[in-house]
Design a protein around this motif. Structure first.
Motif, short mmCIF file in Angstrom:
data_model
loop_
_atom_site.label_atom_id
_atom_site.label_comp_id
_atom_site.label_asym_id
_atom_site.label_seq_id
_atom_site.Cartn_x
_atom_site.Cartn_y
_atom_site.Cartn_z
N PRO A 221 -43.35 -63.03 -59.70
CA PRO A 221 -42.86 -63.04 -58.32
C PRO A 221 -41.95 -64.24 -58.04
O PRO A 221 -42.16 -65.32 -58.57
CB PRO A 221 -44.14 -63.13 -57.49
N TYR A 222 -40.97 -63.99 -57.17
CA TYR A 222 -39.98 -65.00 -56.82
C TYR A 222 -39.84 -65.08 -55.30
O TYR A 222 -40.20 -64.16 -54.57
CB TYR A 222 -38.62 -64.64 -57.42
N TRP A 223 -39.30 -66.20 -54.84
CA TRP A 223 -38.91 -66.29 -53.44
C TRP A 223 -37.80 -65.27 -53.20
O TRP A 223 -36.89 -65.12 -54.02
CB TRP A 223 -38.42 -67.71 -53.14
N VAL A 224 -37.89 -64.55 -52.10
CA VAL A 224 -37.02 -63.39 -51.88
C VAL A 224 -35.54 -63.71 -51.96
O VAL A 224 -34.73 -62.83 -52.30
CB VAL A 224 -37.33 -62.73 -50.51
N SER A 225 -35.13 -64.93 -51.70
CA SER A 225 -33.70 -65.26 -51.64
C SER A 225 -33.06 -65.52 -52.99
O SER A 225 -31.84 -65.46 -53.12
CB SER A 225 -33.47 -66.47 -50.72
N TYR A 226 -33.85 -65.84 -54.02
CA TYR A 226 -33.24 -66.18 -55.31
C TYR A 226 -32.32 -65.08 -55.85
O TYR A 226 -31.14 -65.34 -56.11
CB TYR A 226 -34.31 -66.50 -56.35
N GLY B 114 -45.62 -57.49 -51.44
CA GLY B 114 -45.32 -58.24 -52.64
C GLY B 114 -44.12 -57.75 -53.42
O GLY B 114 -43.45 -58.54 -54.10
N SER B 115 -43.81 -56.47 -53.34
CA SER B 115 -42.66 -55.96 -54.09
C SER B 115 -41.36 -56.58 -53.61
O SER B 115 -40.37 -56.61 -54.36
CB SER B 115 -42.59 -54.43 -54.01
N ALA B 116 -41.32 -57.09 -52.39
CA ALA B 116 -40.14 -57.82 -51.91
C ALA B 116 -39.94 -59.11 -52.70
O ALA B 116 -38.84 -59.65 -52.76
CB ALA B 116 -40.27 -58.14 -50.42
N PHE B 117 -41.02 -59.61 -53.30
CA PHE B 117 -40.97 -60.82 -54.12
C PHE B 117 -40.90 -60.48 -55.61
O PHE B 117 -41.08 -61.35 -56.45
CB PHE B 117 -42.21 -61.68 -53.85
N GLY B 118 -40.69 -59.19 -55.90
CA GLY B 118 -40.49 -58.79 -57.28
C GLY B 118 -41.72 -58.32 -58.02
O GLY B 118 -41.63 -58.02 -59.21
N LEU B 119 -42.88 -58.22 -57.34
CA LEU B 119 -44.09 -57.77 -58.02
C LEU B 119 -45.03 -57.09 -57.04
O LEU B 119 -45.46 -57.68 -56.06
CB LEU B 119 -44.81 -58.94 -58.68
N GLY B 120 -45.32 -55.84 -57.30
CA GLY B 120 -46.28 -55.10 -56.50
C GLY B 120 -47.37 -54.54 -57.40
O GLY B 120 -47.27 -54.63 -58.63
#
Length: 404
Positions: free
Chosen positions: A127-132, A369-375
């Protein structure tokens, strides 16, 4: 107006708005309609900015410090930043080796915009911060997302890093403690990544340390340029006052890195926003040079909240949550809720469905969480008072019990 007149920059047209801010907008709309929402979506401390910092800002206004500053920031503030990097992070830097921007986000964006070209790649652990990834795409480059699941503590491993590297790799972005998981990289873990990076001298490192002061259970914070000095000349170490001093709205971020990179970032900023707010810079100076009790006290509060939240979430049917090592987020798996139907008749197929249903039917706001790359996960910010957090968790628990 014609479609041709409305044509956007292709990088902007392909970018997605922040999922966090979209949820905050939904909360505002629901509240405007009369709903009482407990929002666990915003990533900012609920404490007021310490009074001595506010007084310094008021004093700056009264003293007439309301004019332009140097593009890279006030010298006094940059000297304080250099001292912070020396005393807290073991980085031997001078004030000339620093830059001040309008928030930590601008530090990151300026660095990427100053260095990325079409065809370049940026490794982004998820998971990442959404803006990266959105920032990378806005700069015309390609984010290379590397999945880092619960099995590896939501952290990038040396083997995963090595497998993601190509001749086009320009940056690796690391965030510790992490938004959204709270994962904290140990000194040994950073050393392992550093060994890989030393074999690939074309890669720059962006170390996002904005949650530096929020590590729990006695864990020490480490940053890449400190752990491996041989990487210092290609590492941008980013930080700011927003999380540590409850100053999110003051918009002051800062960084240190190689001279050529800082010069490029300053050139870009000079044509973009010029210097950061003069008043906010004086407030940030007071934060760095003044009493540091607030950091210690707020950290203790957040650790107690973390313990309470993890316990409550793990006693909620369908949810499970690992213990985060830092920041102020719980990243809870909602896999056990998928396939169920809400009292309102909604079938929960994804973690986004879960987040939207909690808002609409339980009056609690979280971010999927999928907005941060992991669901399938939900990110829960425990930056509220204990009573509100308990109410929110009980509402979530009762809602999960109501699913069929």
């Amino acid at each position: 107006m014609t479609a041709e007149q409305q044509r956007l920059n292709v990088n902007l047209a392909n970018a997605q708005p922040s999922a966090t801010y979209r949820m905050m907008d939904r909360v505002a709309a629901r509240r405007a309609a009369g709903a009482k929402i407990i929002s666990l979506s915003a990533g900012e401390p609920d404490f007021d900015t310490p009074s001595h910092i506010c007084e310094a800002a008021i004093g700056a206004i009264r003293s007439g410090h309301t004019r332009y500053t140097q593009v890279a920031g006030l010298r006094a503030l940059r000297e304080a930043i250099a001292e912070k990097f020396k005393s807290e992070n073991g980085l031997d830097v001078s004030w000339q080796d620093t830059i001040v921007c309008s928030g930590g986000k601008q530090v990151i964006y300026n660095a990427l915009a100053a260095t990325l070209n079409g065809g370049d790649e940026v490794i982004v652990p998820a998971p990442y911060w959404v803006s990266y990834p959105e920032m990378v795409q806005l700069c015309g480059a390609t984010p290379v997302v590397v999945r880092c699941g619960a099995d590896v503590g939501f952290k990038l491993t040396p083997s995963a890093l090595s497998n993601a590297i190509t001749p086009q790799t320009r940056w690796l972005i690391l965030n510790s403690p992490s938004n959204p998981t709270g994962a904290v990289y140990s000194q040994a873990e950073l050393s392992g990544l550093a060994e890989v990076l030393l074999a690939h001298p074309h890669i720059l490192v962006l170390s996002d340390d904005i949650y530096e002061h929020l590590t729990f259970d006695g864990a020490k914070f480490h940053t890449m340029a400190q752990v491996e000095p041989r990487l210092k000349d290609r590492t941008l170490t980013m930080n700011g006052v927003s999380k540590a001093y409850a100053m999110t709205g003051w918009r002051i971020g800062f960084g240190t890195g190689p001279a050529w990179l800082l010069e490029a970032m300053e050139k870009l900023q000079g044509q973009q926003t010029s210097g950061a707010s003069s008043i906010s810079q004086h407030a940030a100076l007071a934060a760095l040079e003044g009493p540091q009790d607030f950091i210690h006290d707020s950290k203790a509060v957040f650790q107690a909240r973390r313990d309470m939240m993890v316990d409550l979430l793990n006693n909620t049917p369908g949810l499970s949550c690992a213990v985060p090592g830092g920041a102020f987020y719980a990243f809870a798996s909602c896999k056990g809720l998928l396939g169920k139907t809400t009292p309102g008749g909604t079938l929960l197929r994804t973690d986004e469905d879960v987040a939207l249903a909690l808002l609409e039917e339980a009056n609690v706001a979280v971010v999927h969480g999928s907005a941060f790359g992991l669901g399938p996960y939900i990110r829960i910010a425990y930056a509220l008072d204990n009573e509100s957090l308990r109410k929110a968790c009980e509402a979530i628990r009762q809602y999960c019990l109501s699913l069929s």
